[in-house]
Design an enzyme around this catalytic site. Structure first.
Site, PDB file in Angstrom:
ATOM      1  CE  LYS A 169     -11.164   4.696   0.955  1.00 36.75           C
ATOM      2  NZ  LYS A 169     -11.105   3.464   1.722  1.00 36.75           N
ATOM      3  CG  ASP A 222     -12.872   3.217  -3.706  1.00 33.51           C
ATOM      4  OD1 ASP A 222     -14.057   2.866  -3.521  1.00 33.51           O
ATOM      5  OD2 ASP A 222     -11.910   2.718  -3.096  1.00 33.51           O
TER       6      ASP A 222
HETATM    7  P1  ATP Z   1      -8.182   1.579  -1.929  1.00 36.41           P
HETATM    8  O1  ATP Z   1      -8.314   2.206  -0.579  1.00 36.41           O
HETATM    9  O2  ATP Z   1      -8.972   2.290  -3.023  1.00 36.41           O
HETATM   10  O3  ATP Z   1      -8.374   0.084  -1.946  1.00 36.41           O
HETATM   11  P2  ATP Z   1      -5.392   1.693  -1.550  1.00 36.41           P
HETATM   12  O4  ATP Z   1      -5.201   2.984  -0.833  1.00 36.41           O
HETATM   13  O5  ATP Z   1      -5.445   0.481  -0.695  1.00 36.41           O
HETATM   14  O6  ATP Z   1      -6.685   1.806  -2.421  1.00 36.41           O
HETATM   15  P3  ATP Z   1      -3.497   2.490  -3.553  1.00 36.41           P
HETATM   16  O7  ATP Z   1      -2.612   3.405  -2.770  1.00 36.41           O
HETATM   17  O8  ATP Z   1      -4.442   3.089  -4.513  1.00 36.41           O
HETATM   18  O9  ATP Z   1      -4.258   1.476  -2.596  1.00 36.41           O
HETATM   19  O10 ATP Z   1      -2.507   1.462  -4.291  1.00 36.41           O
HETATM   20  C1  ATP Z   1      -2.940   0.210  -4.802  1.00 36.41           C
HETATM   21  C2  ATP Z   1      -1.987  -0.211  -5.913  1.00 36.41           C
HETATM   22  O11 ATP Z   1      -2.191   0.636  -7.037  1.00 36.41           O
HETATM   23  C3  ATP Z   1      -0.515  -0.058  -5.523  1.00 36.41           C
HETATM   24  O12 ATP Z   1       0.046  -1.320  -5.434  1.00 36.41           O
HETATM   25  C4  ATP Z   1       0.133   0.781  -6.618  1.00 36.41           C
HETATM   26  O13 ATP Z   1       1.226   0.143  -7.197  1.00 36.41           O
HETATM   27  C5  ATP Z   1      -0.958   0.959  -7.685  1.00 36.41           C
HETATM   28  N1  ATP Z   1      -1.094   2.368  -8.172  1.00 36.41           N
HETATM   29  C6  ATP Z   1      -1.373   2.745  -9.425  1.00 36.41           C
HETATM   30  N2  ATP Z   1      -1.468   4.072  -9.529  1.00 36.41           N
HETATM   31  C7  ATP Z   1      -1.259   4.579  -8.301  1.00 36.41           C
HETATM   32  C8  ATP Z   1      -1.238   5.907  -7.778  1.00 36.41           C
HETATM   33  N3  ATP Z   1      -1.451   6.976  -8.536  1.00 36.41           N
HETATM   34  N4  ATP Z   1      -1.008   6.040  -6.461  1.00 36.41           N
HETATM   35  C9  ATP Z   1      -0.823   4.952  -5.680  1.00 36.41           C
HETATM   36  N5  ATP Z   1      -0.808   3.697  -6.125  1.00 36.41           N
HETATM   37  C10 ATP Z   1      -1.024   3.491  -7.426  1.00 36.41           C
END
Ligand code: ATP
Length: 283
Positions: A9, A134
């Site tokens: 998203k 989320d």
């Molecule tokens: P948001 O936009 O919801 O804040 P994000 O996109 O910034 O999330 P993610 O890619 O979800 O961040 O990753 C955040 C942390 O979660 C990472 O440091 C990662 O190590 C951990 N993590 C745990 N499970 C997952 C997964 N399935 N995919 C990606 N990261 C994961």
């Protein structure tokens, strides 16, 4: 065995209204699904939960949020079986694109189908919010208003599909640390959420592009000057609007012309070695 696409998203807007007693924040965000997705395969096994993902920085153990989603379903519904989850990661990690939340949402949907639990979308969203704020949005996807801590979802008119260029600096950002640095009383420029919703209703893509706004952007941009440079790059190359998504560091540009977007993609791919570029459409 079942295979599902778990979509990323972007935030067309992100407002932080207040800090709650429990440390979470009250938010008001317009979310939009992208074509960009991870692919999740879920397989029934005899017992336990196994997870595999070859991408860097993604845990292959119980701290993976997709693992937590599977565990929740197995325990809550007393399943006499386990699941093996395989994640083909295409969404940049720690990028502000809800990569982990969308994987977890896909696991909830996948386990529901695989074990014929018969849960409807609302029930899955209720379970999702106990794992991550989320996740309810990621279960539904599309264009939506997210309020509360992100878990209260109101569907909005679908945004017209247009070209989107994602520019992700080669570093990740911790969402928690960005919220920690945010000074809510000092926010001056807030999203015009109601006007953006009106623009979605009348399919006014240019109004949306001109009024993208994320109150977390100044926090991340103060730490990483690259954020503002990317925004300038995107606008100079023809984007009709550009902001950072979530807590960053991904910056996206919206385009109203496919050829202009493709040209911008080609040029920035060469000049921005410090970033990963993705050309897609929303939807
Ligand atoms: P948001 O936009 O919801 O804040 P994000 O996109 O910034 O999330 P993610 O890619 O979800 O961040 O990753 C955040 C942390 O979660 C990472 O440091 C990662 O190590 C951990 N993590 C745990 N499970 C997952 C997964 N399935 N995919 C990606 N990261 C994961």
């Amino acid at each position: 065995m079942i295979t599902l696409n778990a979509h990323a998203k972007i935030n067309l807007s992100l407002d932080v209204l207040s800090k709650r007693q429990d440390g979470y924040h009250n938010l008001k965000m317009i979310m939009q699904t992208l074509q960009l997705h991870d692919t999740i395969t879920i397989q029934e096994i005899k017992s336990g939960i196994e997870i595999e993902c070859e991408a860097a920085y993604v845990p292959n153990n119980s701290s993976n949020i997709a693992y937590k989603a599977a565990e929740k379903m197995v325990v809550k519904y007393g399943l006499d079986a386990g699941v093996r989850i395989s994640i083909d990661k295409k969404i940049p990690v720690a990028a502000g694109l809800a990569g982990g939340s969308t994987d977890a949402a896909a696991v909830l949907k996948g386990v529901n189908s695989l074990f014929k639990l018969g849960l409807d979308q609302q029930e899955l969203m209720e379970i999702g919010k106990t794992i991550g704020a989320d996740i309810p949005y990621c279960i539904r996807g599309g264009t939506a208003l997210a309020e509360g801590i992100g878990e209260l979802i109101t569907p909005l008119p679908r945004m017209e599909p247009i070209p989107v260029l994602l520019v992700k600096p080669r570093f990740g950002v911790s969402t928690a640390s960005v919220f920690k640095s945010l000074e809510i009383d000092k926010i001056t420029d807030r999203p015009k959420t109601e006007l953006l919703i009106n623009a979605l209703q009348r399919k006014d893509t240019h109004f949306i592009a001109n009024n993208l706004c994320n109150v977390l952007e100044s926090v991340t941009a103060a730490r990483y000057p690259l954020i503002d440079k990317i925004k300038k790059d995107l606008i100079t190359k023809g984007a009709i609007g550009s902001i950072m998504s979530g807590s960053g560091p991904t910056v996206f540009g919206l385009f109203d012309d496919t050829e202009v977007a493709k040209k911008a993609f080609g040029i920035l791919k060469k000049s921005r070695n410090d970033c990963i570029l993705t050309y897609i459409t929303n939807d």
